[in-house]
Design a protein around this motif. Sequence first.
Motif, PDB file in Angstrom:
ATOM      1  N   GLU A 269       0.982  -1.318  -0.005  1.00 30.50           N
ATOM      2  CA  GLU A 269      -0.005  -0.117  -0.048  1.00 30.50           C
ATOM      3  C   GLU A 269       0.764   1.356  -0.222  1.00 30.50           C
ATOM      4  O   GLU A 269       1.890   1.448   0.633  1.00 30.50           O
ATOM      5  CB  GLU A 269      -0.911  -0.008   1.134  1.00 30.50           C
ATOM      6  CG  GLU A 269      -2.138  -1.008   1.125  1.00 30.50           C
ATOM      7  CD  GLU A 269      -3.105  -0.294   0.478  1.00 30.50           C
ATOM      8  OE1 GLU A 269      -3.321   0.947   0.522  1.00 30.50           O
ATOM      9  OE2 GLU A 269      -3.798  -1.134  -0.479  1.00 30.50           O
TER      10      GLU A 269
ATOM     11  N   THR B  26      -7.373  -8.073  -4.347  1.00 32.98           N
ATOM     12  CA  THR B  26      -8.786  -7.797  -4.697  1.00 32.98           C
ATOM     13  C   THR B  26      -9.505  -8.293  -3.449  1.00 32.98           C
ATOM     14  O   THR B  26      -9.017  -8.870  -2.430  1.00 32.98           O
ATOM     15  CB  THR B  26      -9.296  -9.032  -5.682  1.00 32.98           C
ATOM     16  OG1 THR B  26      -9.219 -10.309  -5.122  1.00 32.98           O
ATOM     17  CG2 THR B  26      -8.646  -8.822  -7.070  1.00 32.98           C
TER      18      THR B  26
ATOM     19  N   HIS C 220      -7.149  -3.536  -6.218  1.00 30.08           N
ATOM     20  CA  HIS C 220      -6.234  -2.344  -5.847  1.00 30.08           C
ATOM     21  C   HIS C 220      -5.230  -2.896  -6.329  1.00 30.08           C
ATOM     22  O   HIS C 220      -4.460  -4.270  -6.158  1.00 30.08           O
ATOM     23  CB  HIS C 220      -6.247  -2.285  -4.320  1.00 30.08           C
ATOM     24  CG  HIS C 220      -5.427  -1.314  -3.954  1.00 30.08           C
ATOM     25  ND1 HIS C 220      -5.976  -0.032  -3.507  1.00 30.08           N
ATOM     26  CD2 HIS C 220      -4.186  -1.372  -3.568  1.00 30.08           C
ATOM     27  CE1 HIS C 220      -4.787   0.680  -3.188  1.00 30.08           C
ATOM     28  NE2 HIS C 220      -3.695  -0.068  -3.032  1.00 30.08           N
ATOM     29  N   TYR C 221      -4.462  -2.071  -6.848  1.00 29.55           N
ATOM     30  CA  TYR C 221      -2.903  -2.444  -7.332  1.00 29.55           C
ATOM     31  C   TYR C 221      -1.730  -1.221  -7.174  1.00 29.55           C
ATOM     32  O   TYR C 221      -2.321  -0.054  -6.912  1.00 29.55           O
ATOM     33  CB  TYR C 221      -2.740  -2.884  -8.555  1.00 29.55           C
ATOM     34  CG  TYR C 221      -3.236  -1.877  -9.650  1.00 29.55           C
ATOM     35  CD1 TYR C 221      -2.458  -1.075 -10.464  1.00 29.55           C
ATOM     36  CD2 TYR C 221      -4.645  -1.964 -10.025  1.00 29.55           C
ATOM     37  CE1 TYR C 221      -2.740  -0.229 -11.229  1.00 29.55           C
ATOM     38  CE2 TYR C 221      -5.106  -0.813 -10.959  1.00 29.55           C
ATOM     39  CZ  TYR C 221      -4.229  -0.220 -11.493  1.00 29.55           C
ATOM     40  OH  TYR C 221      -4.886   0.575 -12.503  1.00 29.55           O
ATOM     41  N   TRP C 222      -0.729  -1.432  -6.906  1.00 28.16           N
ATOM     42  CA  TRP C 222       0.466  -0.388  -6.618  1.00 28.16           C
ATOM     43  C   TRP C 222       1.705  -0.583  -7.620  1.00 28.16           C
ATOM     44  O   TRP C 222       1.978  -1.966  -7.475  1.00 28.16           O
ATOM     45  CB  TRP C 222       0.711  -0.347  -5.285  1.00 28.16           C
ATOM     46  CG  TRP C 222       2.097   0.567  -4.895  1.00 28.16           C
ATOM     47  CD1 TRP C 222       1.764   1.779  -4.561  1.00 28.16           C
ATOM     48  CD2 TRP C 222       3.266   0.181  -4.934  1.00 28.16           C
ATOM     49  NE1 TRP C 222       3.089   2.510  -4.261  1.00 28.16           N
ATOM     50  CE2 TRP C 222       3.929   1.394  -4.626  1.00 28.16           C
ATOM     51  CE3 TRP C 222       4.242  -0.860  -5.057  1.00 28.16           C
ATOM     52  CZ2 TRP C 222       5.405   1.489  -4.272  1.00 28.16           C
ATOM     53  CZ3 TRP C 222       5.887  -1.063  -4.744  1.00 28.16           C
ATOM     54  CH2 TRP C 222       6.223   0.317  -4.605  1.00 28.16           C
TER      55      TRP C 222
ATOM     56  N   ASP D 292      -0.808   4.333  -7.008  1.00 30.15           N
ATOM     57  CA  ASP D 292      -1.567   3.471  -6.210  1.00 30.15           C
ATOM     58  C   ASP D 292      -3.103   3.617  -6.634  1.00 30.15           C
ATOM     59  O   ASP D 292      -3.677   4.905  -6.718  1.00 30.15           O
ATOM     60  CB  ASP D 292      -1.810   4.054  -4.755  1.00 30.15           C
ATOM     61  CG  ASP D 292      -2.492   3.272  -3.655  1.00 30.15           C
ATOM     62  OD1 ASP D 292      -2.381   2.205  -3.706  1.00 30.15           O
ATOM     63  OD2 ASP D 292      -2.873   3.641  -2.814  1.00 30.15           O
ATOM     64  N   GLN D 293      -3.731   2.557  -7.316  1.00 29.08           N
ATOM     65  CA  GLN D 293      -4.983   2.640  -8.051  1.00 29.08           C
ATOM     66  C   GLN D 293      -5.919   1.522  -7.336  1.00 29.08           C
ATOM     67  O   GLN D 293      -5.602   0.471  -6.987  1.00 29.08           O
ATOM     68  CB  GLN D 293      -4.806   2.110  -9.555  1.00 29.08           C
ATOM     69  CG  GLN D 293      -3.734   3.083 -10.308  1.00 29.08           C
ATOM     70  CD  GLN D 293      -4.430   4.302 -10.647  1.00 29.08           C
ATOM     71  OE1 GLN D 293      -5.539   4.635 -10.771  1.00 29.08           O
ATOM     72  NE2 GLN D 293      -3.565   5.347 -10.871  1.00 29.08           N
ATOM     73  N   THR D 294      -7.158   2.216  -7.504  1.00 23.28           N
ATOM     74  CA  THR D 294      -8.361   1.184  -7.187  1.00 23.28           C
ATOM     75  C   THR D 294      -9.462   1.140  -8.099  1.00 23.28           C
ATOM     76  O   THR D 294      -9.838   2.308  -8.370  1.00 23.28           O
ATOM     77  CB  THR D 294      -8.794   1.555  -5.674  1.00 23.28           C
ATOM     78  OG1 THR D 294      -7.565   1.391  -4.590  1.00 23.28           O
ATOM     79  CG2 THR D 294     -10.145   0.565  -5.112  1.00 23.28           C
TER      80      THR D 294
END
Length: 422
Positions: A27, A341, A353-355, A387-389
């Motif tokens: 995160e 996920t 969610h990924y980074w 940082d994407q959701t």
Amino acid sequence: MKLYITLAFIAFIASSALAQQENQLLEVPPQGWYRQVSGTSTIVGYLFFLNRDTGWANANDGLYGTTNGGDTWTFLSSGIGEPFFIDAIHGIAEGDTSMVRTNDGGKNWYPIGLRKPIGGKAQYFGMDTIRIYDGKDSTALSNDGGVTWQASSVGAQLGGAMSFSDPKHGFICGRQFIWTRPDQYQGRWGADFETTTDGGKSWHLVFCPIREDLSSIHATTPTLLFVAGQKGDIINSINGGLNWDTLYFGNGLEFFQKIIFSTANKGYAIGYKGKIIASTYSYQSWEQQNSTVVADLQDIFFIDSLTGWACGNQGTILHTINGGKSWVHQYLPYDSIMVQTYPEPAGSKLIIHYWLSSPLHVTMNLYDASGKSIGTLFNNDFESGADQTHQFDISKLPNGSYFIELSSERYRASCKFTKIIP
């Protein structure tokens, strides 16, 4: 961002075979939280600090050290258990076959004594006085730095924890069970709880009327105890375990991995998906702190009422200098991508969610449990440290297990999720 979501990916029925893959997640915090360099993406399970600058972190891939409060970490050695240091160069730890010591801050270790009787959680009172609990049914004590040992048996169930308030007074907590002794508690459900007053030579079972697996314990004094449960509850006793009160009620869906107290009233509990709670004005009042991470936390360490660190999965190390009001979150020192996920299991909606630690062209694909490609969710570029959701409608996806794969030209990360709609 262009999203390439087609109806084709909902046309396949998931296989019942479950592939075993671990989530990888890192995160990135918003304003007010910052990452430092931990040097590892594995689980960081143990921390030890001498002061605000000098400390050690024990991860799956080895022991790391810092001399600047965690701004940077350096790999020191492998095959070392939870270390204890009396100064910046002299320390002791569990090795592969015996206790080991170091005279150079953890770079090199040499064995001492005979083969250690068990492995597990160790508690040290100086370099010579050691107490170890294997998390099952055995403890061992040494008063000569691990040269000789005295072992004893306990009845605590697998997954319990140990805490000594001083070299003589110790406590072990474990899983819930039905009390079978022929007394007033016979037939009642309770949690396994045992005490010692002779340093662990002998242990005595005490009835604890908590219907919950107990995962962590902190003994502030021989009578004042705090215990964290795997349902997210915090309980305490002011008379050595004879009576108990609930201080914090969890929601039953989360657990606390570790509870500590930096002062008589200032306590912290950490665990599931980055959760941190702290006592406020007294140990009877608790509130949640915002860690901004969702990786499970494993350990927490304070050197005073304000300065502390927490660590956990995916190389996570958090640092605070104001009692947890804000933290410093440490970065990995190399390019990487992480994906997760939730919720698990998912219903009609799936959150991904990924980074990314550097500018990378990434593609996200969906696969069923057998590995068959179902479709591409998106294909795009993102800035460094993005940082994407995103949320996706999976209501038409058949129930079953699936995998998300996030890939770039150099790196790849994946995670599993389960779709269940009654």
